[in-house]
Write a protein that holds these residues in place. Structure first.
Motif, mmCIF file in Angstrom:
data_model
loop_
_atom_site.group_PDB
_atom_site.id
_atom_site.type_symbol
_atom_site.label_atom_id
_atom_site.label_comp_id
_atom_site.label_asym_id
_atom_site.label_seq_id
_atom_site.Cartn_x
_atom_site.Cartn_y
_atom_site.Cartn_z
ATOM 1 N N CYS A 105 24.188 3.090 -2.267
ATOM 2 C CA CYS A 105 23.386 3.552 -3.262
ATOM 3 C C CYS A 105 23.711 5.163 -3.705
ATOM 4 O O CYS A 105 22.797 5.850 -3.791
ATOM 5 C CB CYS A 105 21.606 3.389 -3.179
ATOM 6 S SG CYS A 105 21.390 1.629 -2.813
ATOM 7 N N ALA A 106 24.824 5.262 -3.317
ATOM 8 C CA ALA A 106 25.346 6.995 -3.352
ATOM 9 C C ALA A 106 26.152 7.395 -4.610
ATOM 10 O O ALA A 106 26.192 8.509 -5.000
ATOM 11 C CB ALA A 106 26.027 7.279 -2.062
ATOM 12 N N ILE A 107 26.665 6.343 -5.349
ATOM 13 C CA ILE A 107 27.339 6.592 -6.451
ATOM 14 C C ILE A 107 27.010 6.041 -7.730
ATOM 15 O O ILE A 107 26.381 5.029 -7.642
ATOM 16 C CB ILE A 107 29.059 6.066 -6.101
ATOM 17 C CG1 ILE A 107 28.995 4.473 -6.000
ATOM 18 C CG2 ILE A 107 29.537 6.999 -4.943
ATOM 19 C CD1 ILE A 107 30.370 4.028 -5.828
ATOM 20 N N GLY A 108 27.286 6.276 -8.780
ATOM 21 C CA GLY A 108 26.802 5.829 -9.957
ATOM 22 C C GLY A 108 25.752 6.802 -10.781
ATOM 23 O O GLY A 108 25.379 7.692 -9.912
ATOM 24 N N ALA A 114 26.483 12.582 -8.548
ATOM 25 C CA ALA A 114 27.490 11.979 -8.056
ATOM 26 C C ALA A 114 28.595 12.882 -7.281
ATOM 27 O O ALA A 114 28.957 12.787 -6.344
ATOM 28 C CB ALA A 114 28.382 10.872 -8.839
ATOM 29 N N LEU A 115 28.909 14.062 -8.141
ATOM 30 C CA LEU A 115 29.996 15.086 -7.323
ATOM 31 C C LEU A 115 28.927 15.751 -6.437
ATOM 32 O O LEU A 115 29.593 16.167 -5.269
ATOM 33 C CB LEU A 115 30.373 15.998 -8.588
ATOM 34 C CG LEU A 115 31.441 15.440 -9.409
ATOM 35 C CD1 LEU A 115 31.815 16.461 -10.506
ATOM 36 C CD2 LEU A 115 32.768 15.145 -8.533
ATOM 37 N N SER A 116 27.721 16.239 -6.627
ATOM 38 C CA SER A 116 26.786 16.869 -5.467
ATOM 39 C C SER A 116 26.873 15.977 -4.335
ATOM 40 O O SER A 116 26.861 16.446 -2.993
ATOM 41 C CB SER A 116 25.707 17.049 -5.914
ATOM 42 O OG SER A 116 24.676 17.557 -5.110
ATOM 43 N N VAL A 117 26.634 14.621 -4.389
ATOM 44 C CA VAL A 117 26.476 13.900 -3.185
ATOM 45 C C VAL A 117 27.800 13.549 -2.435
ATOM 46 O O VAL A 117 27.740 13.937 -1.259
ATOM 47 C CB VAL A 117 26.318 12.362 -3.832
ATOM 48 C CG1 VAL A 117 26.470 11.357 -2.755
ATOM 49 C CG2 VAL A 117 24.790 12.296 -4.142
ATOM 50 N N LEU A 118 29.057 13.691 -3.244
ATOM 51 C CA LEU A 118 30.157 13.638 -2.622
ATOM 52 C C LEU A 118 30.578 15.007 -1.564
ATOM 53 O O LEU A 118 30.985 15.202 -0.548
ATOM 54 C CB LEU A 118 31.236 13.621 -3.596
ATOM 55 C CG LEU A 118 32.896 13.516 -2.966
ATOM 56 C CD1 LEU A 118 33.103 12.548 -1.921
ATOM 57 C CD2 LEU A 118 33.924 13.595 -4.313
#
Length: 213
Positions: A105-108, A114-118
């Motif tokens: 549940c990390a992208i989208g 999304a870039l911050s999560v990456l």
């Protein structure tokens, strides 16, 4: 023995219940990151730790968080300096040093998030990092790490450098690379095809590799 931790993030694009159940069954601990708690509840699952400011979790989820007795809660003020995922990763490091990380549940949703999560997941260099969604499984590869892919003939594979000076080798793909330099966020490794058992290795830098199901 190194443990494996599932972090269920708060993306509005939620993994299926089947995937969440499978991932939870494969991991030793489950961390719910704010709205990720609702995804777990929808799949009939619980968590070991809830981390977040509860600004996106549902009203029903918030009631359970406030009354929690069978899982730990790290609730933060919404006016904080860090995202919920950053705080969850800090909690994970404190609780299970060196744990392998699986995020879902990390992208989208919002592209900035999304870039911050990456970026946050790429900064977790304590152990292997996976991002598992219904249509794609990803592996963040730091310097010296490799990924062997079996039983995926015909599947689409991509690799993207997310740090300057990234050098990679790829074998078992339609287009192979041998100690090739990848430009930061360049398209050199996009849309390859797995032809046999594939081995991906990062010699320097950091990359994210995607295998589409």
């Amino acid at each position: 023995m190194t443990c494996k931790v599932l972090a269920v993030c708060g993306s509005p694009v939620v993994a299926s219940a089947d995937l969440l159940r499978r991932l939870a069954g494969e991991c030793d601990h489950v961390v719910a990151v704010d709205r990720g708690f609702d995804a777990l509840l929808s799949a009939g699952l619980g968590c070991d730790v809830y981390v977040g400011d509860a600004d996106t979790v549902s009203d029903a989820g918030r009631v359970l968080v406030d009354a929690a007795t069978d899982f730990e809660v790290e609730c933060h003020d919404p006016y904080k300096d860090y995202t919920d995922l950053a705080l969850a990763l800090d909690s994970l490091r404190r609780r299970w040093p060196g744990a392998e990380l699986v995020a879902t549940c990390a992208i989208g949703g919002r592209p900035d998030m999304a870039l911050s999560v990456l970026g946050l997941l790429a900064g977790y260099d304590d152990a292997p990092v996976w991002i598992a969604e219904d249509k794609v499984v990803s592996r963040i590869l730091h310097i010296g790490e490799s990924w062997t892919i079996e039983g995926a003939e015909g599947k689409t594979f991509s690799i993207i450098a997310i740090a300057p000076g990234t050098v990679v080798s790829e074998h078992g793909l339609e287009w192979e690379l041998d100690h090739a330099s990848l430009g930061l966020l360049a398209d050199t490794g996009i849309s390859n095809v797995v032809r046999s058992t594939a081995t991906i290795q990062v010699h320097t830098g950091t990359a994210i590799a995607y295998l589409y199901r």
